[in-house]
Design an enzyme around this catalytic site. Structure first.
Site, PDB file in Angstrom:
ATOM      1  N   SER A  98       0.844  -1.201   0.000  1.00  0.00           N
ATOM      2  CA  SER A  98       0.000   0.000   0.000  1.00  0.00           C
ATOM      3  C   SER A  98       0.873   1.242   0.000  1.00  0.00           C
ATOM      4  O   SER A  98       1.980   1.231   0.548  1.00  0.00           O
ATOM      5  CB  SER A  98      -0.844  -0.009   1.276  1.00  0.00           C
ATOM      6  OG  SER A  98      -1.477   1.232   1.460  1.00  0.00           O
ATOM      7  N   TYR A 123      -1.676   0.190  10.622  1.00  0.00           N
ATOM      8  CA  TYR A 123      -2.019  -0.501   9.366  1.00  0.00           C
ATOM      9  C   TYR A 123      -0.855  -0.416   8.377  1.00  0.00           C
ATOM     10  O   TYR A 123      -0.381  -1.430   7.850  1.00  0.00           O
ATOM     11  CB  TYR A 123      -3.292   0.101   8.748  1.00  0.00           C
ATOM     12  CG  TYR A 123      -3.485  -0.328   7.304  1.00  0.00           C
ATOM     13  CD1 TYR A 123      -3.846  -1.636   6.993  1.00  0.00           C
ATOM     14  CD2 TYR A 123      -3.257   0.571   6.249  1.00  0.00           C
ATOM     15  CE1 TYR A 123      -3.984  -2.042   5.669  1.00  0.00           C
ATOM     16  CE2 TYR A 123      -3.395   0.178   4.927  1.00  0.00           C
ATOM     17  CZ  TYR A 123      -3.759  -1.128   4.640  1.00  0.00           C
ATOM     18  OH  TYR A 123      -3.879  -1.527   3.331  1.00  0.00           O
ATOM     19  N   LYS A 147       1.727  -3.370   6.748  1.00  0.00           N
ATOM     20  CA  LYS A 147       1.959  -3.585   5.305  1.00  0.00           C
ATOM     21  C   LYS A 147       3.461  -3.552   5.025  1.00  0.00           C
ATOM     22  O   LYS A 147       3.977  -4.325   4.222  1.00  0.00           O
ATOM     23  CB  LYS A 147       1.242  -2.505   4.496  1.00  0.00           C
ATOM     24  CG  LYS A 147      -0.262  -2.614   4.505  1.00  0.00           C
ATOM     25  CD  LYS A 147      -0.780  -3.566   3.450  1.00  0.00           C
ATOM     26  CE  LYS A 147      -1.373  -4.804   3.978  1.00  0.00           C
ATOM     27  NZ  LYS A 147      -1.874  -5.713   2.953  1.00  0.00           N
TER      28      LYS A 147
HETATM   29  N1  LIG Z   1      -8.837  -0.905  -0.792  1.00  0.00           N
HETATM   30  C1  LIG Z   1      -7.787  -0.096  -0.818  1.00  0.00           C
HETATM   31  O1  LIG Z   1      -7.922   1.111  -1.063  1.00  0.00           O
HETATM   32  C2  LIG Z   1      -6.385  -0.636  -0.589  1.00  0.00           C
HETATM   33  C3  LIG Z   1      -5.281   0.235  -0.758  1.00  0.00           C
HETATM   34  C4  LIG Z   1      -3.998  -0.269  -0.562  1.00  0.00           C
HETATM   35  C5  LIG Z   1      -3.816  -1.606  -0.219  1.00  0.00           C
HETATM   36  N2  LIG Z   1      -4.888  -2.419  -0.035  1.00  0.00           N
HETATM   37  C6  LIG Z   1      -4.660  -3.831   0.319  1.00  0.00           C
HETATM   38  O2  LIG Z   1      -5.343  -4.628  -0.622  1.00  0.00           O
HETATM   39  C7  LIG Z   1      -5.762  -5.845  -0.017  1.00  0.00           C
HETATM   40  C8  LIG Z   1      -7.215  -6.101  -0.317  1.00  0.00           C
HETATM   41  O3  LIG Z   1      -7.973  -5.005   0.161  1.00  0.00           O
HETATM   42  P1  LIG Z   1      -9.550  -4.889  -0.098  1.00  0.00           P
HETATM   43  O4  LIG Z   1      -9.843  -3.450  -0.244  1.00  0.00           O
HETATM   44  O5  LIG Z   1      -9.984  -5.834  -1.136  1.00  0.00           O
HETATM   45  O6  LIG Z   1     -10.093  -5.347   1.349  1.00  0.00           O
HETATM   46  P2  LIG Z   1     -11.242  -6.376   1.740  1.00  0.00           P
HETATM   47  O7  LIG Z   1     -11.437  -6.252   3.214  1.00  0.00           O
HETATM   48  O8  LIG Z   1     -12.436  -6.204   0.862  1.00  0.00           O
HETATM   49  O9  LIG Z   1     -10.559  -7.766   1.380  1.00  0.00           O
HETATM   50  C9  LIG Z   1      -9.696  -8.457   2.261  1.00  0.00           C
HETATM   51  C10 LIG Z   1     -10.058  -9.921   2.194  1.00  0.00           C
HETATM   52  O10 LIG Z   1      -9.174 -10.669   3.015  1.00  0.00           O
HETATM   53  C11 LIG Z   1      -9.931 -11.557   3.839  1.00  0.00           C
HETATM   54  N3  LIG Z   1      -9.143 -11.757   5.070  1.00  0.00           N
HETATM   55  C12 LIG Z   1      -8.799 -10.823   5.984  1.00  0.00           C
HETATM   56  N4  LIG Z   1      -8.048 -11.356   6.950  1.00  0.00           N
HETATM   57  C13 LIG Z   1      -7.905 -12.675   6.643  1.00  0.00           C
HETATM   58  C14 LIG Z   1      -7.224 -13.763   7.258  1.00  0.00           C
HETATM   59  N5  LIG Z   1      -6.553 -13.613   8.399  1.00  0.00           N
HETATM   60  N6  LIG Z   1      -7.271 -14.978   6.663  1.00  0.00           N
HETATM   61  C15 LIG Z   1      -7.949 -15.158   5.502  1.00  0.00           C
HETATM   62  N7  LIG Z   1      -8.611 -14.157   4.875  1.00  0.00           N
HETATM   63  C16 LIG Z   1      -8.588 -12.934   5.446  1.00  0.00           C
HETATM   64  C17 LIG Z   1     -11.262 -10.863   4.055  1.00  0.00           C
HETATM   65  O11 LIG Z   1     -12.322 -11.733   4.394  1.00  0.00           O
HETATM   66  C18 LIG Z   1     -11.469 -10.201   2.692  1.00  0.00           C
HETATM   67  O12 LIG Z   1     -12.144 -11.067   1.797  1.00  0.00           O
HETATM   68  C19 LIG Z   1      -5.417  -5.722   1.464  1.00  0.00           C
HETATM   69  O13 LIG Z   1      -4.201  -6.412   1.677  1.00  0.00           O
HETATM   70  C20 LIG Z   1      -5.218  -4.238   1.672  1.00  0.00           C
HETATM   71  O14 LIG Z   1      -4.307  -3.976   2.703  1.00  0.00           O
HETATM   72  C21 LIG Z   1      -6.176  -1.966  -0.220  1.00  0.00           C
END
Ligand SMILES: NC(=O)c1ccc[n+]([C@@H]2O[C@H](COP(=O)([O-])OP(=O)(O)OC[C@H]3O[C@@H](n4cnc5c(N)ncnc54)[C@H](O)[C@@H]3O)[C@@H](O)[C@H]2O)c1
Length: 324
Positions: free
Chosen positions: A117, A144, A148
């Site tokens: 991120s 957070y 990461k």
């Molecule tokens: N959405 C954003 O703007 C953004 C920006 C930068 C980075 N990210 C990263 O992208 C990734 C996905 O984000 P997203 O927006 O799709 O979030 P999200 O919460 O929709 O998806 C995360 C998924 O991981 C699963 N999960 C969480 N902890 C878990 C565990 N311990 N074991 C198994 N499954 C688990 C959840 O059930 C969910 O389906 C994350 O790693 C997040 O840090 C997201």
């Protein structure tokens, strides 16, 4: 050869799963459904419902499938919650990647694409107008972002010890939906926050209009989630065919949009008139965060193709279907 996609029932993961499947990949999804939604996955996608913290279950997935590469998206991502529960974020995000990388090592799986991120940069000390490169020092300002970065530190160390090949994708501001059913269900980012305010008949708040930007509001780099999904496929193919060791790659558009510009686009797309309330600056909000995207073009042959209008239009279509 099968790709394991962790967090594949999540907002971004479901887009990656759908694209990988439609491009003919075998895949298996691991997700604990803590924030994921199983109905985002088509019926022909295998979902292993377990937490990454259960290392026996994680290893079983590797025992039962010929995994050739892992796209690791599963994580907890709420900045505010991470401030209140840092230990939980370490356990989930750092413990999760640790178990996963150990299972990869045990099973000799080398190809790894990691959801990092732009939060790893914190409040970068760059001159106004300058882009954030992958060389910009990492200094996260909340737990957070720190988790990461920890994931990067561990995967880099394992790449250096010869075990794995890593592309760590540092996403900037992700928004939009590939199709309405896959939209983000949570109200943590600017676009859904504004939709939420408008739906309740309220005006959105702009936190600070006196930054040294062209219109005084903060500037961010908004990338369409479908473009992000494309980047994951390109990143895994890059890791498969080369030996990058550990490589961090910014995933953004290289173009900033100010809060006022996003609001104007939302007004245009929704047809709802917006007259924002001007609030105080928020602590820790840098004036501008825009990615230098040269490395993603050079290494992955990837660049974003969808603009702010496409982001807001698709996000609005998804919002109208329902949200949490
Ligand atoms: N959405 C954003 O703007 C953004 C920006 C930068 C980075 N990210 C990263 O992208 C990734 C996905 O984000 P997203 O927006 O799709 O979030 P999200 O919460 O929709 O998806 C995360 C998924 O991981 C699963 N999960 C969480 N902890 C878990 C565990 N311990 N074991 C198994 N499954 C688990 C959840 O059930 C969910 O389906 C994350 O790693 C997040 O840090 C997201």
């Amino acid at each position: 050869m099968t790709w394991l996609i962790t967090g594949g029932a999540g907002y971004i993961g479901a887009h990656v799963v759908e694209l990988a499947k439609s491009s003919g990949r075998n895949l298996v999804v691991l997700d604990d459904l803590s924030s994921g939604i199983s109905s985002r996955l088509r019926n022909d996608i295998e979902l292993v419902e377990t937490t990454l913290l259960d290392s026996a279950s994680v290893n079983r997935v590797f025992d039962e499938h010929k995994i050739s590469g892992v796209l690791h998206l599963a994580a907890k991502k709420r900045v505010g919650e991470s401030v209140e529960r840092p230990d939980y974020y370490w356990q989930e995000n750092v413990g999760g990647i640790q178990n996963l990388l150990s299972a990869m090592k045990t099973h000799g799986v080398k190809n790894f694409v990691y959801s990092s991120s732009a939060a790893v940069y914190g409040q970068p000390d760059v001159l106004f107008g300058a882009l954030i490169t992958e060389e910009t020092p990492c200094a996260p300002i909340n737990p957070y972002g720190a988790t990461k970065l920890e994931g990067e530190v561990l995967s880099r160390a394992m790449a250096e010890s010869g075990g794995i090949k890593v592309a760590a994708l540092r996403y900037f501001n992700v928004a939009g939906a590939g199709r309405a059913e896959l939209g983000d269900q949570y109200i943590f980012n600017l676009v859904p926050i504004v939709f939420d305010a408008l739906e309740r008949g309220e005006q959105p708040i702009v936190f600070g209009n006196d930054y040294s930007t062209s219109d005084g509001s903060c500037i961010r780099d908004y990338v369409h989630v479908q473009d992000l999904a494309d980047a994951h496929i390109a990143a895994m193919e890059f890791v498969e065919k080369s030996d990058p060791g550990f490589t961090a790659i910014n995933i953004g558009t290289g173009q900033g949009a100010s809060v006022f510009e996003v609001l104007a686009m939302i007004q245009d797309v929704t047809g709802i008139s917006i007259d924002p309330i001007i609030g105080e600056r928020r602590k820790g909000d840098p004036a501008a965060l825009v990615a230098d995207v040269r490395l993603s073009k050079e290494l992955l042959g990837w660049q974003s193709s969808r603009d702010l209008r496409a982001i807001v239009t698709s996000a609005w279509d998804a919002w109208k279907l329902g949200h949490k």
